[in-house]
Design an enzyme around this catalytic site. Sequence first.
Site, PDB file in Angstrom:
ATOM      1  CG  HIS A 236      50.632 -30.465  32.325  1.00  0.00           C
ATOM      2  ND1 HIS A 236      51.841 -30.740  32.923  1.00  0.00           N
ATOM      3  CD2 HIS A 236      50.677 -30.060  30.990  1.00  0.00           C
ATOM      4  CE1 HIS A 236      52.742 -30.504  31.884  1.00  0.00           C
ATOM      5  NE2 HIS A 236      51.827 -30.284  30.764  1.00  0.00           N
TER       6      HIS A 236
ATOM      7  CG  ASP B 282      55.889 -30.827  29.892  1.00  0.00           C
ATOM      8  OD1 ASP B 282      56.309 -30.567  28.533  1.00  0.00           O
ATOM      9  OD2 ASP B 282      55.258 -30.409  30.500  1.00  0.00           O
TER      10      ASP B 282
HETATM   11 ZN   LIG Z   1      53.401 -30.978  27.391  1.00  0.00          ZN
END
Ligand SMILES: [Zn+2]
Length: 486
Positions: free
Chosen positions: A300, A351
Amino acid sequence: NKSRKNQKISTQNVRRTDRHFKRNEQMSKVWKFDGLLQEEGWLTPCYVKTDSKGHIEEISQIRPNDTGHLESVEGFVIPGFQNSHSHSFQYAMSGLAEIHPDPASQDDFWSWRETMYSIALSMNPDQFEHIAAMLYAEMLSHGYTHVAEFHYVHHNKDGRPYSNLAEMGERLVSAAKTAGIGITLVPIFYQKGGFGKKAVEKQRRFISKTSADYLELLSASDKATNNYSKANIGLGIHSLRAVDQHSIGEAFQESKHSPIHIHIAEQLKEVEDSLAFYNQRPVEWLLDNFNVNKKFHLVHATHLSENEVAGIARSGAHVVLCPSTEGNLGDGIFPLHSFQEQSGNWSIGTDSHIGLNPLEELRILDYGQRLTTHRRNQFISPTNGDSGLFAVDMALTSGRKAMGNSNETYFKIGQPMDAVVIDSKSPLIATCEAKNILSTLVYSGDRTNVYGTLVDGEWKVKDGRHQKLDGILSNFKKSLSELKIR
Ligand SMILES: [Zn+2]
């Protein structure tokens, strides 16, 4: 007629296999494709000879001198996509967190996390494995050939370790083997409930109290990867909020040659909590306290100051961007433009698996930048202006590093034939010059453009269909009906 022709090819295949080889034993063979992507450009047409293990023996424009079986495929071949970030169990809740009964209530990452916790608490090992196998089969259908599984559901539902410490990790390896995708198992060190806070009851399946506990789990997980030739191990820290400084240091010392994965700066609240606790922003703190280097994959890294962007780029660390999930959870937008100007490296991951299409991940990433800067050319390519090529190349080369795979060549002699075959007959591909294939694919393609996916020189997905779909789907449906979450 496409399906008739394919049928003919596959029948020939079976006959030859029956005559000369035992079941499940691969033969050395020659493939003919319309084209194959190399660093220098497209090789058209292209012959690839693979050995009995499905490794590449020869790549050429003329047919190798070989009497073996020839399979001719109407497709353009690119290296298999690398999925650098996955929590497989979350696939079971895809789409379910979109029903908001009370429009006045606040729904954000943290309320989504409550739903995710209750699902993590509900699964037994069989269900966990069946969900992962279905997910991995779907990933293959979209063109991913390898996944890094950021795995933190380690223990029994009551929080006690299984007698096999790596039970759940072993199930993920088994699921990957069933589906036929490569896997980098990244067992996650998860210790705390937040910066300086004890873990809460709901997190009981995730917890390693000390670094010694974690390293024991890591070693058991490493052994679990021996069950599958396409499995290896990575080291993972859940996040700065989930492990204390001392323990992070102890874990990092054990990293040996593995890639290191860590969630970082995904949410604004995480940055605020880090500032309150460490008096520094997460990435700033990480860079100041540890030898962050090219083995690191920062997942991220959404919220960064300019100094942090420069710091990551300088360290050689990679970032893993998960645009569909980051968008779905309202995380924020990664400062890609500035990171790329400083030669930063990034790969993609799915994810939470709200989206499974690598082309879509690349597009969302690009479009987030376009929408905020009002400029179209966001993927910066030093060699040419092809955004499609740049995106595929970056996601591949950085993605392979996230898997601990040091191969930097798209298709290399001696390496497994892991590839996506783009259907030459889909309308826009059928009508474009080779130089326009990647931009056409990345900006207008979807799953229907994938004719098939090869792993170790074997069709895992052919004519759009996973070869073991029926069994995998039936187990998945059984587990989902037991869990009653959908
Ligand atoms: Zn994650």
